[in-house]
Design an enzyme around this catalytic site. Structure first.
Site, mmCIF file in Angstrom:
data_model
loop_
_atom_site.group_PDB
_atom_site.id
_atom_site.type_symbol
_atom_site.label_atom_id
_atom_site.label_comp_id
_atom_site.label_asym_id
_atom_site.label_seq_id
_atom_site.Cartn_x
_atom_site.Cartn_y
_atom_site.Cartn_z
ATOM 1 N N TYR A 340 0.838 -1.209 0.000
ATOM 2 C CA TYR A 340 0.000 0.000 0.000
ATOM 3 C C TYR A 340 0.873 1.260 0.000
ATOM 4 C CZ TYR A 340 -4.327 -2.606 1.121
ATOM 5 O OH TYR A 340 -5.416 -3.431 1.078
ATOM 6 N N LYS A 349 -0.756 9.483 -10.192
ATOM 7 C CA LYS A 349 -1.957 8.660 -10.384
ATOM 8 C C LYS A 349 -3.156 9.282 -9.672
ATOM 9 C CE LYS A 349 -2.206 4.832 -7.972
ATOM 10 N NZ LYS A 349 -2.028 3.436 -7.530
ATOM 11 N N TYR A 350 -2.953 9.687 -8.411
ATOM 12 C CA TYR A 350 -4.093 10.204 -7.642
ATOM 13 C C TYR A 350 -4.512 11.598 -8.086
ATOM 14 C CZ TYR A 350 -3.457 6.012 -4.973
ATOM 15 O OH TYR A 350 -3.362 4.689 -4.630
ATOM 16 N N GLU A 408 -14.014 -1.885 1.417
ATOM 17 C CA GLU A 408 -12.706 -2.553 1.411
ATOM 18 C C GLU A 408 -12.816 -3.924 2.064
ATOM 19 O OE1 GLU A 408 -9.266 -3.984 0.971
ATOM 20 O OE2 GLU A 408 -9.665 -2.032 0.029
ATOM 21 N N MET A 437 -16.751 -6.135 -2.321
ATOM 22 C CA MET A 437 -17.739 -5.360 -3.086
ATOM 23 C C MET A 437 -18.746 -6.267 -3.802
ATOM 24 S SD MET A 437 -15.381 -4.119 -6.309
ATOM 25 C CE MET A 437 -13.883 -3.896 -5.349
ATOM 26 N N GLU A 452 -9.594 1.528 -8.236
ATOM 27 C CA GLU A 452 -8.241 1.397 -8.802
ATOM 28 C C GLU A 452 -7.859 -0.084 -8.774
ATOM 29 O OE1 GLU A 452 -4.906 3.021 -6.696
ATOM 30 O OE2 GLU A 452 -5.986 3.258 -4.817
ATOM 31 N N GLU A 461 -5.889 -7.939 -13.002
ATOM 32 C CA GLU A 461 -6.173 -8.055 -11.566
ATOM 33 C C GLU A 461 -7.682 -8.110 -11.325
ATOM 34 O OE1 GLU A 461 -3.924 -5.276 -9.202
ATOM 35 O OE2 GLU A 461 -2.030 -5.865 -10.122
#
Length: 652
Positions: A340, A349-350, A408, A437, A452, A461
């Site tokens: 992480y 990216k963010y 999560e 999810m 993401e 993934e």
């Protein structure tokens, strides 16, 4: 002494420059002369070039020593290993039709390499094969390689291609018609089974082949670039210099840890007592003495020192270059804190995600409704909260009201999320959901779904499967960020990666896709799109299975090539014109969350000039896993790789 220091911490072997020398049985003097002249190592002939085993009197051979350049005691072990690269006698011809010469060559080759091993040399340079056939040479060398120890063998190959013609002044060259020298190397290494201790030393001549032909060599194990003084031009002040193309080539070699060796005699009349880099090199000109090749060394050092420093991102990635990693299994496994941590440092990216969310919020809620309409945004796969933060910053930037659900499945990351929400005072805005999810029943539907879940190949993934499961709690007109993503591949020569996989000696590793920071590779054609996924997917009979047949046309002036596998990338549209990706032609700058993916081939595929390369890729879905299968069908058929996901899969 090294060529210099590059800002950015380059510690590769390319900092060291060597010089090719003639036979000298006074090795200490030879080494001292050249090291004091500024060179770091010598390319030294180990055996008297007049020696032939067949001329030795058999009665006296047992009591006489072989004519090597001094005993092992004339230099210290560290001097032999650090400052001497052995040069095997250039006269040997193991494929000669002359039986005596062939036998002499075989005996001498084994004697010289045995002596070099005894001296603990790090490398020996082998003479260029004399003709187009090199089978016996390769056979003898392959026998030696089986029991060699740690020494590297560099096969000397001139960088030439048929359209360039045969260049005069290169006595080492094969001399039999127009031969693409890469073909000679390829034949040799295939006969030696891609042995990891067999490398290349390239002779760089005054004319270079086409750019795409030269590019092939960056996927090969090139250890040294030997530049003859005849290849240098003369600048306005009378000093040696190289053409722009040669400069670019040498600079690229520096970046690939290739060492430069100066060969030949000085052909430039440099003004006595002067040097363009005199101020930095006084220690090599004590008493007015100057090595005759010092001007060439100074120029190579100048090229090295003027290279741009490595950017911070490249310095961070140095240790990952050509290092094979298994892709993440984010559904089967929970990520560790360290993983992480690395991803969260990718600010580029963010910031792209924040731009996408901001645009979506403005499109969703007009300015006149901004104070009274609250947008429901769900972050699925929230991790430790970077997307939650980016979304809230987008809401603040656009002055929109937001309600966030952070979903999560990793209970360890959920602990961090709760701590973050409390620390930032987001309790009234953010609801944390500890659930997969695909299993969660949302209390309300979302306007915007943010995730993401992308891998190096886009869908590897399982982003499609996850978002299919989460789509049921997105409003009919809801927005998914990302809204689509496409995978891309192209064929590559990647000798190092192939050897690393081959060292495992099993099928499984050749049927596994790896995440790898590609460096020593030759990219042989432009990328082509493979699979595309769009979200939300409103079709009732949508399937995540895919099949694609692709044909790559490698530029004809490249020459023949050897394909070790396919490099894969992705490009994602987050929202409208905001994109994110690693596909080389459109890659998002300064982003390090994803390295390319590499699909290896069990047997490398040889492609002749002008021949198309046809490859097939499948994305297969089962009840518990998703996997890829791949195969080449032209110019020759390869086995189907990873049938039924027998070696590599991603667990659902």
């Amino acid at each position: 002494m090294p060529l210099g220091e590059r800002h950015g911490g380059d510690k590769s072997e390319s900092r060291y420059c060597g010089v090719e020398t003639d036979f000298d049985d006074d090795m200490p003097n030879l080494l001292s002369y050249n090291v004091h002249g500024g060179f770091d190592f010598v390319l030294a002939t180990l055996m008297d070039p007049t020696y032939r085993p067949s001329l030795v009197d058999k009665d006296t051979s047992r009591s006489s020593a072989l004519p090597f350049a001094g005993s092992d005691l004339v230099l210290s072990p560290s001097q032999w290993s650090s400052h001497v690269v052995g040069k095997i006698s250039s006269w040997i011809d193991l494929d000669s039709e002359d039986e005596t010469l062939r036998q002499d060559s075989e005996i001498t080759l084994k004697q010289e390499i045995a002596w070099a091993s005894h001296l603990s040399l790090q490398a020996c340079i082998l003479p260029t094969p004399k003709g187009s056939s090199c089978a016996n040479y390769a056979r003898c060398l392959n026998q030696i390689l089986q029991n060699l120890g740690g020494m590297q063998l560099w096969l000397r190959i001139p960088m030439v291609k048929p359209e360039d013609g045969i260049e005069a002044g290169n006595p080492e060259y094969m001399g039999e018609g127009d031969v693409d020298s890469w073909e000679l190397w390829n034949s040799f290494r295939l006969l030696c089974e891609h042995h990891s201790q067999l490398s290349v030393a390239l002779d760089i001549l005054s004319s270079l082949p086409s750019a795409s032909s030269v590019a092939r060599w960056f996927g090969e194990p090139v250890r040294a670039a030997i530049i003859n003084t005849n290849s240098f031009l003369t600048n306005a002040k009378g000093y040696p210099c190289l053409s722009k193309r040669h400069q670019g080539l040498i600079t690229a070699f520096f970046d690939h840890s290739v060492q430069v060796v100066i060969s030949g005699r000085s052909v430039h009349k440099v003004p006595v007592g002067t040097s363009e880099s005199n101020a930095n090199n006084n220690q090599t000109e004590v008493g007015g003495w100057r090595h005759p090749l010092k001007a060439y060394l100074d120029y190579v050092a100048f090229l090295y020192q003027k290279m741009d420093p490595l950017p911070e991102q490249e310095r961070f990635e140095l240790g990952y270059r050509d290092y094979l990693q298994s892709p993440l299994q984010p559904l089967m496994d929970n990520l560790e804190a360290q993983t992480y941590e690395i991803f969260e440092k990718d600010t580029v990216k963010y910031s792209q995600y924040q731009r996408a969310v901001a645009k979506a919020l403005v499109d969703r809620v007009p300015d006149e409704d901004a104070s009274r309409v609250t947008t429901v945004l769900m972050v699925v796969g929230a991790g430790r909260g970077p997307l939650v933060r980016a979304s809230l910053q987008a809401a603040e930037e656009t002055e929109r009201k937001l309600k966030v659900y952070a979903v999560e499945k990793n209970p360890n990351a959920v602990v961090t999320l709760h701590s973050l929400v409390k620390l930032e005072g987001w309790e009234q805005t953010v609801t944390i959901i500890s659930s997969d999810m695909r299993d969660w029943d949302a209390p309300e539907k979302a306007d915007i779904l943010v995730s993401e879940l992308l891998g190096s190949f886009g869908d590897n993934e399982l982003s499609p499967e996850c978002l299919d499961g989460a789509q049921r709690f997105l409003k009919e007109d809801g927005i998914s960020i990302p809204s689509s993503y496409t995978s891309f591949i192209h064929p590559v020569t990647a000798c190092k990666l192939y050897n690393d996989i081959k060292s495992h000696k099993d099928l499984v590793h050749f049927e596994t896709a790896y995440v790898v920071k590609l460096h020593r590779v030759a990219r042989l054609a432009n990328t082509q799109p493979v699979f595309t996924f769009t979200h939300p997917e409103h079709s009732d009979n949508a399937s995540n299975q895919r099949y694609k047949k692709l044909q790559f046309d490698i530029p004809e002036d490249t020459g023949a090539t050897l394909i070790h596998g396919f490099a894969g990338y992705f490009d994602a549209t987050l929202y409208k014109d905001v994109h994110l990706g690693i596909e080389p032609s459109t890659a998002t700058p300064n982003m390090f969350s994803w390295f390319p993916i590499f699909f290896p081939l069990r047997a490398p595929v040889y492609v002749k000039p002008g021949s198309p390369l046809e490859v097939h890729f499948w994305r297969c879905c089962g009840s518990t896993k998703v996997w890829y299968e791949w195969s080449v069908t032209s110019p020759s058929a390869s086995p189907l790789h990873n049938t039924n996901g027998r070696s590599y899969w991603v667990g659902l």
